[in-house]
Design an enzyme around this catalytic site. Sequence first.
Site, PDB file in Angstrom:
ATOM      1  N   ALA A 429     -55.781  -9.442   9.315  1.00 20.82           N
ATOM      2  CA  ALA A 429     -57.060  -9.762   9.942  1.00 20.82           C
ATOM      3  C   ALA A 429     -56.885 -10.880  10.961  1.00 20.82           C
ATOM      4  O   ALA A 429     -57.466 -10.853  12.044  1.00 20.82           O
ATOM      5  CB  ALA A 429     -58.078 -10.173   8.876  1.00 20.82           C
ATOM      6  N   GLU A 432     -53.183 -18.004  11.305  1.00 21.24           N
ATOM      7  CA  GLU A 432     -53.676 -19.340  11.604  1.00 21.24           C
ATOM      8  C   GLU A 432     -52.750 -20.189  12.456  1.00 21.24           C
ATOM      9  O   GLU A 432     -52.751 -21.417  12.316  1.00 21.24           O
ATOM     10  CB  GLU A 432     -53.930 -20.080  10.292  1.00 21.24           C
ATOM     11  CG  GLU A 432     -52.683 -20.450   9.491  1.00 21.24           C
ATOM     12  CD  GLU A 432     -52.251 -19.429   8.474  1.00 21.24           C
ATOM     13  OE1 GLU A 432     -51.410 -19.754   7.611  1.00 21.24           O
ATOM     14  OE2 GLU A 432     -52.755 -18.292   8.526  1.00 21.24           O
ATOM     15  N   GLU A 466     -59.510 -19.064   8.853  1.00 16.03           N
ATOM     16  CA  GLU A 466     -58.413 -19.464   9.752  1.00 16.03           C
ATOM     17  C   GLU A 466     -58.571 -20.897  10.249  1.00 16.03           C
ATOM     18  O   GLU A 466     -57.574 -21.614  10.417  1.00 16.03           O
ATOM     19  CB  GLU A 466     -58.310 -18.498  10.937  1.00 16.03           C
ATOM     20  CG  GLU A 466     -58.069 -17.050  10.549  1.00 16.03           C
ATOM     21  CD  GLU A 466     -56.905 -16.861   9.597  1.00 16.03           C
ATOM     22  OE1 GLU A 466     -55.892 -17.582   9.721  1.00 16.03           O
ATOM     23  OE2 GLU A 466     -56.996 -15.987   8.712  1.00 16.03           O
ATOM     24  N   GLU A 488     -53.476 -20.660   0.980  1.00 19.47           N
ATOM     25  CA  GLU A 488     -54.336 -19.477   1.006  1.00 19.47           C
ATOM     26  C   GLU A 488     -55.514 -19.591   0.043  1.00 19.47           C
ATOM     27  O   GLU A 488     -56.610 -19.127   0.340  1.00 19.47           O
ATOM     28  CB  GLU A 488     -53.512 -18.220   0.705  1.00 19.47           C
ATOM     29  CG  GLU A 488     -52.426 -17.919   1.732  1.00 19.47           C
ATOM     30  CD  GLU A 488     -52.970 -17.715   3.139  1.00 19.47           C
ATOM     31  OE1 GLU A 488     -54.196 -17.538   3.307  1.00 19.47           O
ATOM     32  OE2 GLU A 488     -52.163 -17.735   4.088  1.00 19.47           O
TER      33      GLU A 488
END
EC number: 3.4.19.6
Length: 1048
Positions: A429, A432, A466, A488
């Site tokens: 998706a 970062e 992000e 995460e």
Amino acid sequence: MALDGARGARDEESREKKKKKKRRRKEEEEEEGEEEEEGAEAGGSPSAATMGDGDAGGRGLAGARPRGTERPSAVHGRLVLAFAVCIVALLAVTALAVLLSLRFDGCGPGAPGGAPGLPARGGNASLPGPHPRGPGRAAAVGRGAEREREPEREPEREHPWTHLRLPGHLKPLHYNLMLTAFMDNFTFSGEVNVEVACTNRTRYVVLHASRVAVDRVQLAEDRAAGAVPVAGFFLYPQTQVLVVVLNRSLDAHRNYNLKVVYSALIENELLGFFRSSYVLHGERRFLGVTQFSPTHARKAFPCFDEPIYKATFKISIKHQATYLSLSNMPVETSVFEEDGWVTDHFSQTPLMSTYYLAWAICNFTYRETTTKSGVAVRLYARPDAIRRGSGDYALHITKRLIEFYEDYFKVPYSLPKLDLLAVPKHPYAAMENWGLSIFVEQRILLDPSVSSISYLLDVTMVIVHEICHQWFGDLVTPVWWEDVWLKEGFAHYFEFVGTDYLYPGWNMEKQRFLTDVLHEVMLLDGLASSHPVSQEVLQATDIDRVFDWIAYKKGAALIRMLANFMGHSVFQRGLQDYLTIHKYGNAARNDLWNTLSEALKRNGKFVNIQEVMDQWTLQMGYPVITILGNLTAENRIVITQQHFIYDISAKTKALQLQNNSYLWQIPLTIVVGNRSHVSSEAIIWVSNKSEHHRITLDKGNWLLGNINQTGYFRVNYDLRNWRLLIDQLIRNHQVLSVSNRAGLIDDAFSLARAGYLPQHIPLEIIRYLSEEKDFLPWHAASRALYPLDKLLDRMEKYNVFNEYILKQVATTYIKLGWPKNNFNGSLVQASYQHEELRREVIMLACSFGNKHCHQQASTLISDWISSNRNRIPLNVRDIVYCTGVSLLDEDVWEFIWMKFHSTTAVSEKKILLEALTCSDDRNLLNRLLNLSLNSEVVLDQDAIDVIIHVARNPHGRDLAWKFFRDKWKILNTRYGEALFMNSKLISGVTEFLNTEGELKELKNFMKTYDGVAAASFLRAVETVEANVRWKALYQDELFQWLGKALRH
């Protein structure tokens, strides 16, 4: 840090001392270095023949000849004659063996698989190569030889390049990286100069490199000392490293400069430095972009590619002037040349790890804004998307989020700018990268005229995630991948905290977190094949394996539990301290625990956070708490804990669980209530298998544990208490909070699925839903019913289950009705909860066959086709498209297919593609499956979703399963290295297989496949075994109860 390579060196030195006790220390060091060189020649690398000719800049040889036994005469003079004769004899035997075993593979101009002289796509060529635009050269060693030749003379541990981790002798301080990108033939050349500090004396420079053709290597100490002679270099594909062999040892506590000149492909895949494309005004345009996490920076430049090796970076990119280049930092200067090329020199970065370094070469345009603290924020995308304003929403909330995080963490954003880059093709998706975050278009571009609230929520949460990483991950980085959840888990938790900041009325952290994170990950973590959130990473394949929903979602759930029992304000101050102490550095989980314990201590609470949390992070799974009323003693209850597993038989098979008596320290919150009143909340710390506790419990009172599901565990009760809770829900459900109602629904369905509860208890609980006006309990019920529906949807008696669900849905469906289509330009409605509730109920009604729902969907689709004007309300378009395709004829499928190709709105494209998977026509489903692997038709990252959605369709489940097996080699080649993708595909295709025949097919397939993704396949087998077991044990019980319930 004492890494494997350092231990090997110490062992070798110890053995030398035992053999030659009477030799002087100087002679010991020289002989040790000499013996290491022999190891490299004799069998430490399959490509030792690529070593150079002994000058300062070693250049790999073109032919595959074993090196001779060149020795400095001074060393020979100090060796005793017998020792010398032995060495020469051994080397002669080894050289002969090498000559007999080498196989030559041509990689010159005619070699398949890539540009002349470059590594083939998907391979690990271990040779130096030419400039991408120059003539090809013969390869030094082919891939066949790399596989065949293994170290023979010395134990593998003596060769530092054979270990997963780098030796630790050298530490990078600064990189100067100069790239030239040729977008016409998708190649690039590079020169990297790395300043390294030598921490331990060594004859080898070992750093990561993969799929690059190394042309030249040089090493120097400083201008005064001059060059360090390079004996040669080779690539070792097994551990993806470049090994530089020196003629003398590097001295500890000195700095050196390593220079590597190389070239490589801009790959047509999803990792490293890869290419993507889009069409604008009928012309296909290309861009180059990077994805380095977790271990793919080495595919773009030789580097020390582990999180602990932080350094500063100075990047320069030369490209055609028709493109622009981006990187983590702003452009410092641009030098234009007369031949239409430009070189962009970027400012130096702060200390950072290689995995979030990034660059891109594209011809995008942008819009920009600036935060209160002066951070420049830009969003880059295709020119037509920028012109339509599709990036404006993301740009707006990014500015607000940077300001939010700066205030929450009390640590300023660390770079002068943050660019958001929307690309058509990307494995995830988003990523970062510090200062240059890269998003797939579907997760950042938003067109208000065609985007639903659900889509807006997806986009919002990805961006929130992000931006959080700019602090958790980029500023403070985990020491090693075993604690990837430290970045995460926090980013996933803050998706909900940050979205609450943007939309305070949505109650994301208190409510939506339950259904979207907690309930979802507890399904996965309830398998015997699960793993701890912190797990050892001992080999290269383990690195990819730790990036799963356990790290993301369980990490987030444990952080939420921690925040709740610490208190949110104390927790926030602890995070501020953690980031301040470790900024620009690395941290491990104990660093976090210590900081949070100190924050509690300052608040007058003395809790050893490490002692509590180690049980949650180092043990797999989670407990089920059972609360039983004690009939023999008034006002006393018994509380037990045990490891929750969906399939008890799997627990006996799993070796790691047979002898483990798992225990957790559990912060159990508890209340007592009756029809009109609930007591204040109490907390009991449960740490034993069984405990007795005193609690005031009058007749007719019920107990409720894990209030608002803040804890990461399930709660079961005796049947008397369950019946009291069901009665409470039916009589006055609002006595229980929204989160408690949702938690009860999910716990009941999961406990019944695992055999802890009778099958009818959860179905009795959802009878109250006709009076439920809040979204979250409906959402919890919908998600809990979904896997049960998939277990039953191919059975003869399915209509009984279907009828019961429709009966529970009907009243609310009639009350809420369908939304009106108001194109008022505003997506974010004050009635978010109401609109999401309406959407959930419509989805259930259409999915289970409500006639009015089917008629309404068909009418809306037919109106669109006849008028060519889409009047379908935005928030239910995906439901209408899917229902219409499943009910109507092939012409509707073809119409949706045509619209999928013609639309430019990425949100619309996504739901149109998914709608095509809803057809009842098996020929159309097969056609779609075959088209999914055509990258010109379906983007690589979307093909997986097509296959999974076909598998969820009862008419296509067997088709998707067969397609998966037939195309496994293609799918694994495409997605095998990409985090999540293989595991997502394997799970999505197999999770609803539920017959003995399908289980046998899965096991037989596992016997023939090539052994990759083993953990994902083991989970798949356990899941299918649990499905088969549930049907054998409980389906008759379920259908008997449903039949009785429908008759009354």
